[in-house]
Design an enzyme around this catalytic site. Structure first.
Site, mmCIF file in Angstrom:
data_model
loop_
_atom_site.group_PDB
_atom_site.id
_atom_site.type_symbol
_atom_site.label_atom_id
_atom_site.label_comp_id
_atom_site.label_asym_id
_atom_site.label_seq_id
_atom_site.Cartn_x
_atom_site.Cartn_y
_atom_site.Cartn_z
ATOM 1 N N LYS A 49 -48.197 16.972 -38.616
ATOM 2 C CA LYS A 49 -46.844 16.967 -39.176
ATOM 3 C C LYS A 49 -45.774 17.196 -38.122
ATOM 4 C CE LYS A 49 -46.072 17.118 -43.151
ATOM 5 N NZ LYS A 49 -45.835 16.088 -44.178
ATOM 6 N N GLY A 62 -68.737 22.838 -33.534
ATOM 7 C CA GLY A 62 -69.390 22.252 -34.699
ATOM 8 C C GLY A 62 -70.212 23.277 -35.437
ATOM 9 N N CYS A 64 -67.566 25.889 -27.407
ATOM 10 C CA CYS A 64 -68.406 26.489 -28.447
ATOM 11 C C CYS A 64 -69.727 25.716 -28.563
ATOM 12 C CB CYS A 64 -67.649 26.553 -29.769
ATOM 13 S SG CYS A 64 -68.386 27.681 -30.985
ATOM 14 N N TYR A 65 -69.936 24.952 -29.618
ATOM 15 C CA TYR A 65 -71.163 24.155 -29.735
ATOM 16 C C TYR A 65 -71.327 23.247 -28.516
ATOM 17 C CZ TYR A 65 -74.618 20.852 -31.606
ATOM 18 O OH TYR A 65 -75.725 20.070 -31.781
ATOM 19 N N GLU A 96 -58.064 25.914 -28.324
ATOM 20 C CA GLU A 96 -57.136 25.074 -29.073
ATOM 21 C C GLU A 96 -56.358 25.829 -30.141
ATOM 22 O OE1 GLU A 96 -61.177 24.465 -31.202
ATOM 23 O OE2 GLU A 96 -60.406 24.993 -29.210
ATOM 24 N N SER A 124 -42.510 7.839 -50.713
ATOM 25 C CA SER A 124 -42.337 8.971 -51.623
ATOM 26 C C SER A 124 -41.033 9.707 -51.368
ATOM 27 C CB SER A 124 -43.504 9.945 -51.463
ATOM 28 O OG SER A 124 -43.427 10.595 -50.200
ATOM 29 N N GLY A 125 -40.426 9.489 -50.195
ATOM 30 C CA GLY A 125 -39.234 10.228 -49.815
ATOM 31 C C GLY A 125 -39.523 11.418 -48.935
ATOM 32 N N GLY A 126 -40.816 11.748 -48.750
ATOM 33 C CA GLY A 126 -41.187 12.834 -47.854
ATOM 34 C C GLY A 126 -41.157 12.411 -46.404
ATOM 35 N N VAL A 127 -41.450 13.358 -45.515
ATOM 36 C CA VAL A 127 -41.370 13.106 -44.075
ATOM 37 C C VAL A 127 -42.305 11.969 -43.658
ATOM 38 C CG1 VAL A 127 -41.661 14.110 -41.783
ATOM 39 C CG2 VAL A 127 -40.769 15.513 -43.647
ATOM 40 N N ASP A 128 -43.550 12.023 -44.108
ATOM 41 C CA ASP A 128 -44.567 11.091 -43.624
ATOM 42 C C ASP A 128 -44.248 9.655 -44.017
ATOM 43 O OD1 ASP A 128 -45.740 13.501 -42.935
ATOM 44 O OD2 ASP A 128 -47.005 13.534 -44.714
ATOM 45 N N SER A 129 -43.945 9.447 -45.292
ATOM 46 C CA SER A 129 -43.661 8.074 -45.733
ATOM 47 C C SER A 129 -42.328 7.584 -45.191
ATOM 48 C CB SER A 129 -43.695 7.985 -47.260
ATOM 49 O OG SER A 129 -42.675 8.749 -47.850
ATOM 50 N N SER A 130 -41.362 8.486 -44.989
ATOM 51 C CA SER A 130 -40.064 8.088 -44.423
ATOM 52 C C SER A 130 -40.223 7.597 -42.989
ATOM 53 C CB SER A 130 -39.080 9.263 -44.464
ATOM 54 O OG SER A 130 -38.815 9.671 -45.778
ATOM 55 N N HIS A 154 -62.438 29.351 -28.459
ATOM 56 C CA HIS A 154 -61.663 28.170 -28.840
ATOM 57 C C HIS A 154 -60.253 28.228 -28.234
ATOM 58 C CE1 HIS A 154 -64.434 26.400 -31.822
ATOM 59 N NE2 HIS A 154 -64.882 27.640 -31.882
#
Length: 509
Positions: free
Chosen positions: A365, A54, A81-82, A171, A223-229, A169
């Site tokens: 993604k 943080g 870290c924090y 990650e 929208s036709g993109g990956v996420d909305s599909s 970190h």
């Protein structure tokens, strides 16, 4: 999610908190993020707790609130870290400002063998540091596991109480053996079971949507993109014909986008709405990026509300919101800074008629693509490059006019064609053109020109939270520049954006 072993991440405001959860989920262990201000309570099958990084200092008067009883919980705790500094500060140690701050690559030196957390980590290992404070004296019961040139206690442990802290970190990919460390924490220290997968996530989301929606109808912003599909595919699996997909032509689309989406999603109950005049009229004269995003978010909702009236009982709006949208838009899980308002998060109007369904809200993604593969989506759909919800509005800097958008649309189509022709499309996270409100002098056909500049942007990423610049072949860049300058009226100069994220963002606005 109580059917799975669980690791909690308590968020103290790091922009990369979700990366911790993502790395944990990659190991097959289910993980949830909660704000650091949450009161301690029982979670079924809780195996461990991680305290994130943080931006604050633990000794500041305005440091984030924290229920210190979390440190007394009977499961392992890892401070990053924090998080490590907080454990030290509350446990009787000393945290001070460093004389030489560490931001970027560093090396840790292990101080001995036999500790579970660093088992399998090299004696000298590259890590990623990002801190201005460090632990100057260890808290009661802890001993040092590793140090770095700028940090005397880069890792610490109290094995008897199963309490661990690291200043670096694990990650981020720059910490070469970060996954080894996290696996040690998960499986050797927390003794968690790898019982979570995209298949189980899908089954749980379908069941959750069915219970949430009941007999209602659902509108899906497609929208036709990956996420909305992928969102539409999950909803179709859950409620079948009660799903109604709507594609909105907002006048901010790429060249040929409307026709290609209408053809590709013909098997869905898809309505195509031409709202380009509505959006462009609302955006007329607006140049400030945040205002653009909020106007676009509200206009989308108003269009969906109008279309929903055709479907009795359509009280839900499904959209493909991902976690990077959320974490950059609002302080969702902790005291994080707002980077920019995504149209589908920070840009949503407070008085909309819909309840939201966002089954991908906690995913990145690459996880969405894995989920899409589980659903049987085609390669073409899964590997489309991301396209922002506000569309060309955030790539057409300055005032949005139909003429400037048409100019950008043609330039962007050339970038796309050349990337595909070079066989680079699948290997690049995003590649696109940006129209700049900057005019420069040029010469064409022995005549003076004074026209706008176009920037080309191409980046590599795995999750959208960080990105590096793609080193496009010079010949490819040369063809793009030549074609754009010669074929697109209004542009006489092409530049290449070589800014990574951070400090830049992938989109320009």
């Amino acid at each position: 999610m109580s059917a799975h072993d669980l690791v909690l991440v308590l968020d103290f405001g790091s922009q990369y908190t979700q990366l911790i959860a993502r790395r944990i989920r990659e190991q097959g262990v289910y993980c949830e993020i909660h704000p650091c201000t949450i009161a301690r309570r029982d979670f079924p099958r809780l195996r461990g707790v991680v305290l994130s990084g943080g931006p604050s200092s633990v000794y500041d008067a305005d440091a984030p609130r924290f229920d210190r009883s979390w440190l007394d919980i009977d499961v392992p705790v890892l401070g990053i870290c924090y998080g490590m500094q907080l454990m030290s500060h509350l446990g009787g140690g000393v945290v001070t400002q460093t004389h030489h701050r560490e931001y970027g690559p560093a090396e840790i030196q292990r101080l001995g063998a036999g500790d579970l957390l660093l088992e399998g980590v090299s004696p000298v290992s590259p890590v990623w540091m990002s801190h201005g404070d460090h632990v100057d004296a260890l808290p009661t019961g802890f001993h040092a596991l590793a140090s770095s040139n700028g940090c005397p206690y880069a890792a610490m442990a109290d094995p008897g109480r199963r309490r661990y802290g690291i200043q670096f970190h694990p990650e981020v990919t720059h910490t070469r053996e970060g996954v080894t460390l996290l696996r040690n924490f998960l499986f050797r220290i927390c003794e968690a079971h790898a019982d979570w997968s995209m298949g189980s996530f899908l089954a749980e989301q379908v069941a959750r949507i069915r219970a949430q929606v009941g007999d209602d109808e659902v509108i899906c912003a497609l929208s036709g993109g990956v996420d909305s599909s992928v969102t539409a595919a999950i909803l179709h699996e859950a409620i079948g014909p009660r799903l109604h997909c709507i594609f909105v032509d907002n006048g901010l689309l790429r060249k040929g986008e409307r026709a290609s989406v209408a053809a590709e999603f013909a098997e869905y109950d898809l309505t195509v709405v031409d709202a380009s005049d509505r959006f462009l009229d609302a955006l007329a004269g607006v140049t400030e990026p945040e205002r653009k995003r909020k106007i676009i978010g509200e206009q989308f909702i108003r269009v969906f509300e109008a279309e929903a009236r055709r479907f009795a009982g359509a009280r839900w709006l499904a959209q493909g919101t991902l976690y990077p949208d959320v974490i950059e838009s609002v302080s969702f899980k902790g005291p994080s800074a707002t980077i920019k308002s995504h149209h589908n998060v920070g840009g949503l109007p407070p008085d909309m008629d819909f309840k939201l369904i966002e089954p991908l809200r906690e995913l990145f993604k690459d996880e969405v693509r894995a989920l899409g593969a589980e659903l049987g989506l085609s390669e073409g759909r899964l590997w489309r490059q991301p396209f922002p919800g506000p569309g060309l509005a955030v790539r057409c800097l300055g005032e949005l006019t139909r003429a400037r958008l048409d100019t950008l649309r043609e330039a962007d189509a050339i970038v796309d064609e050349e990337i595909r022709a070079a066989g680079l499309y699948r290997s690049i996270w995003q590649s696109f053109a940006v129209l700049l409100p900057v005019r420069s002098v040029g010469v064409m056909g022995d005549a003076r020109t004074y026209e706008e500049a176009c920037a080309i942007r191409a980046v590599q990423s795995t999750d959208g939270m960080t990105a590096s610049v793609t080193e496009l072949p010079w010949a490819v860049l040369g063809r793009m520049a030549s074609r754009i300058i010669n074929a697109v009226r209004g542009i006489n100069r092409v530049v290449y954006d070589i800014s990574p994220k951070p400090p830049g963002t992938i989109e320009w606005e």
